[in-house]
Design a protein around this motif. Structure first.
Motif, mmCIF file in Angstrom:
data_model
loop_
_atom_site.group_PDB
_atom_site.id
_atom_site.type_symbol
_atom_site.label_atom_id
_atom_site.label_comp_id
_atom_site.label_asym_id
_atom_site.label_seq_id
_atom_site.Cartn_x
_atom_site.Cartn_y
_atom_site.Cartn_z
ATOM 1 N N GLU A 186 0.832 -1.208 0.000
ATOM 2 C CA GLU A 186 0.000 0.000 0.000
ATOM 3 C C GLU A 186 0.868 1.259 0.000
ATOM 4 O O GLU A 186 0.561 2.232 -0.688
ATOM 5 C CB GLU A 186 -0.939 -0.001 1.213
ATOM 6 N N GLY A 187 1.956 1.224 0.768
ATOM 7 C CA GLY A 187 2.862 2.366 0.783
ATOM 8 C C GLY A 187 3.484 2.626 -0.574
ATOM 9 O O GLY A 187 3.612 3.771 -1.004
ATOM 10 N N LEU A 188 3.838 1.549 -1.280
ATOM 11 C CA LEU A 188 4.471 1.681 -2.594
ATOM 12 C C LEU A 188 3.466 2.062 -3.679
ATOM 13 O O LEU A 188 3.828 2.707 -4.661
ATOM 14 C CB LEU A 188 5.162 0.371 -2.968
ATOM 15 N N THR A 189 2.237 1.658 -3.511
ATOM 16 C CA THR A 189 1.241 1.932 -4.555
ATOM 17 C C THR A 189 0.517 3.262 -4.360
ATOM 18 O O THR A 189 -0.122 3.753 -5.285
ATOM 19 C CB THR A 189 0.184 0.806 -4.621
ATOM 20 N N LYS A 190 0.640 3.869 -3.185
ATOM 21 C CA LYS A 190 -0.106 5.097 -2.924
ATOM 22 C C LYS A 190 0.746 6.364 -2.950
ATOM 23 O O LYS A 190 0.211 7.462 -3.080
ATOM 24 C CB LYS A 190 -0.826 4.997 -1.570
ATOM 25 N N VAL A 191 2.072 6.238 -2.809
ATOM 26 C CA VAL A 191 2.915 7.426 -2.816
ATOM 27 C C VAL A 191 2.802 8.140 -4.160
ATOM 28 O O VAL A 191 2.644 7.496 -5.205
ATOM 29 C CB VAL A 191 4.388 7.028 -2.511
ATOM 30 N N ASP A 192 2.856 9.469 -4.149
ATOM 31 C CA ASP A 192 2.640 10.236 -5.385
ATOM 32 C C ASP A 192 3.668 9.901 -6.462
ATOM 33 O O ASP A 192 3.328 9.741 -7.632
ATOM 34 C CB ASP A 192 2.700 11.742 -5.090
ATOM 35 N N VAL A 193 4.950 9.861 -6.063
ATOM 36 C CA VAL A 193 6.025 9.556 -7.012
ATOM 37 C C VAL A 193 6.899 8.452 -6.420
ATOM 38 O O VAL A 193 7.486 8.636 -5.354
ATOM 39 C CB VAL A 193 6.891 10.794 -7.324
ATOM 40 N N LEU A 194 6.981 7.327 -7.108
ATOM 41 C CA LEU A 194 7.826 6.211 -6.690
ATOM 42 C C LEU A 194 9.002 6.101 -7.653
ATOM 43 O O LEU A 194 8.811 6.039 -8.870
ATOM 44 C CB LEU A 194 7.036 4.903 -6.694
ATOM 45 N N ILE A 195 10.223 6.083 -7.106
ATOM 46 C CA ILE A 195 11.419 5.889 -7.923
ATOM 47 C C ILE A 195 11.941 4.482 -7.674
ATOM 48 O O ILE A 195 12.293 4.136 -6.540
ATOM 49 C CB ILE A 195 12.502 6.926 -7.588
ATOM 50 N N ILE A 196 11.961 3.667 -8.728
ATOM 51 C CA ILE A 196 12.494 2.307 -8.638
ATOM 52 C C ILE A 196 13.846 2.306 -9.329
ATOM 53 O O ILE A 196 13.936 2.389 -10.552
ATOM 54 C CB ILE A 196 11.547 1.276 -9.281
ATOM 55 N N ASP A 197 14.895 2.220 -8.536
ATOM 56 C CA ASP A 197 16.254 2.269 -9.058
ATOM 57 C C ASP A 197 16.738 0.857 -9.397
ATOM 58 O O ASP A 197 16.380 -0.115 -8.740
ATOM 59 C CB ASP A 197 17.166 2.895 -7.995
ATOM 60 N N ASP A 198 17.554 0.762 -10.450
ATOM 61 C CA ASP A 198 18.134 -0.527 -10.874
ATOM 62 C C ASP A 198 17.054 -1.562 -11.173
ATOM 63 O O ASP A 198 17.159 -2.733 -10.788
ATOM 64 C CB ASP A 198 19.091 -1.069 -9.811
ATOM 65 N N PHE A 199 16.027 -1.143 -11.876
ATOM 66 C CA PHE A 199 14.945 -2.053 -12.249
ATOM 67 C C PHE A 199 15.485 -3.150 -13.166
ATOM 68 O O PHE A 199 16.226 -2.880 -14.102
ATOM 69 C CB PHE A 199 13.847 -1.265 -12.967
ATOM 70 N N ASP A 200 15.122 -4.366 -12.872
ATOM 71 C CA ASP A 200 15.492 -5.542 -13.664
ATOM 72 C C ASP A 200 16.938 -6.003 -13.426
ATOM 73 O O ASP A 200 17.484 -6.766 -14.218
ATOM 74 C CB ASP A 200 15.267 -5.315 -15.164
ATOM 75 N N THR A 201 17.546 -5.562 -12.329
ATOM 76 C CA THR A 201 18.856 -6.138 -11.994
ATOM 77 C C THR A 201 18.677 -7.450 -11.232
ATOM 78 O O THR A 201 19.604 -8.257 -11.169
ATOM 79 C CB THR A 201 19.683 -5.174 -11.117
ATOM 80 N N GLU A 202 17.475 -7.645 -10.666
ATOM 81 C CA GLU A 202 17.168 -8.898 -10.002
ATOM 82 C C GLU A 202 16.826 -9.974 -11.030
ATOM 83 O O GLU A 202 16.556 -9.669 -12.193
ATOM 84 C CB GLU A 202 15.991 -8.718 -9.034
ATOM 85 N N THR A 203 16.850 -11.219 -10.627
ATOM 86 C CA THR A 203 16.440 -12.311 -11.509
ATOM 87 C C THR A 203 14.951 -12.555 -11.308
ATOM 88 O O THR A 203 14.529 -13.026 -10.244
ATOM 89 C CB THR A 203 17.219 -13.607 -11.192
ATOM 90 N N PRO A 204 14.120 -12.213 -12.293
ATOM 91 C CA PRO A 204 12.677 -12.344 -12.106
ATOM 92 C C PRO A 204 12.243 -13.798 -11.887
ATOM 93 O O PRO A 204 12.680 -14.697 -12.587
ATOM 94 C CB PRO A 204 12.100 -11.795 -13.418
ATOM 95 N N LYS A 205 11.419 -13.990 -10.896
ATOM 96 C CA LYS A 205 10.770 -15.272 -10.646
ATOM 97 C C LYS A 205 9.274 -15.032 -10.722
ATOM 98 O O LYS A 205 8.822 -13.897 -10.866
ATOM 99 C CB LYS A 205 11.183 -15.810 -9.273
#
Length: 278
Positions: A186-205
């Protein structure tokens, strides 16, 4: 209104009247840094035309300063990046002329975005910043945008790496954790501006696909701005088409130079050291 509360408010009002008419002030407030009007609470009492007592933000600004500090703390900007702005994002740190041209255009785009922020906020338009070269300035650029928004005081901002987000989600699976997965999301989906750094550096499961889809889709549906930094162009990420399509629709894509700022800074550091010991 309870008599006790009314008496307190009337007492506060009388103190304000005494101070504003030049009558003797209480010595404790004369000798301290505490605001003599609000006494450090951030609120001052006043009466309307009918003599009814009310409160409002004190003109000393302590409450607004507290709100600003809380907003900055919530944004989670790394300590070393808190003084980064667009005006001190210099293209001259790059060696290649082409890199300087790219960065100058990106800065122009960012300024245009900020100048039209209300429209961007209404439509949920963010940025997707990418380059295959690590250390090329993507994160620094994204945080400069965050700091500009915090300075404008028009929205709430949150910064996190994609791995931090996934680690936090995983941590909530422990029943003794301080908050639940639902509260985190809820915190991540409701904040006005979310910055996701290094997107896709993880191995998606499967579960990471679903969690990011949940975050991105809710933000997409509610026209909330998301800013991404990545080493991959959107089409080359390992996430599925549901996620890619939503990012494309709600992002201005900016490429960054194939040149590492860190390498240049390392060279300058070595030159400084050589000059010092020569």
């Amino acid at each position: 209104m309870h008599m006790e509360v009314k008496d307190i408010m009337e007492q506060q009002l009388q103190e304000i009247k005494e101070r504003t008419t030049g009558q003797k002030k209480n010595l404790i407030y004369m000798e301290s840094n505490v605001c003599p009007i609000c006494k450090g609470t951030g609120f001052e009492f006043y009466e309307d035309e009918q003599g009814r007592p009310f409160t409002r933000d004190c003109s000393c600004g302590i409450r607004q300063n507290l709100i600003t500090r809380e907003r900055v703390a919530f944004a989670n900007i790394p300590e070393g990046f808190k003084n980064y702005w667009l005006e001190n994002y210099s293209k001259d740190i790059y060696e290649k002329e082409q890199s300087k041209i790219i960065v100058e255009k990106n800065i122009t785009a960012a300024r245009w975005w900020l100048e039209n922020f209300e429209r961007m906020k209404n439509s949920g338009m963010g940025f997707y910043l990418y380059s295959s070269t690590k250390g090329c300035g993507k994160t620094r650029f994204a945080i400069s945008l965050a700091n500009e928004l915090l300075r404008m005081e028009k929205c709430s901002v949150k910064f996190a790496t994609s791995i931090e987000i996934l680690n936090e989600i995983r941590a909530t699976w422990n029943k003794d954790y301080e908050y639940t997965e639902q509260q985190l999301l809820e915190g991540l989906t409701k904040v006005d501006v979310l910055i996701i750094d290094d997107f896709d550096t993880e191995t998606p499961k499967d579960w990471t696909q679903e969690k990011f889809y949940q975050i991105i889709n809710v933000r997409y549906m509610n026209n909330l701005i998301t800013i991404y930094t990545s080493n991959m162009a959107i089409d080359n990420t390992n996430y599925d088409e549901r996620i890619k399509n939503r990012i494309k629709e709600k992002s201005y894509q900016l490429t960054f130079p194939d040149e590492s700022i860190r390498e240049q800074i390392s060279k300058w550091n070595q030159e400084e050291l050589k000059a010092a010991i020569a």
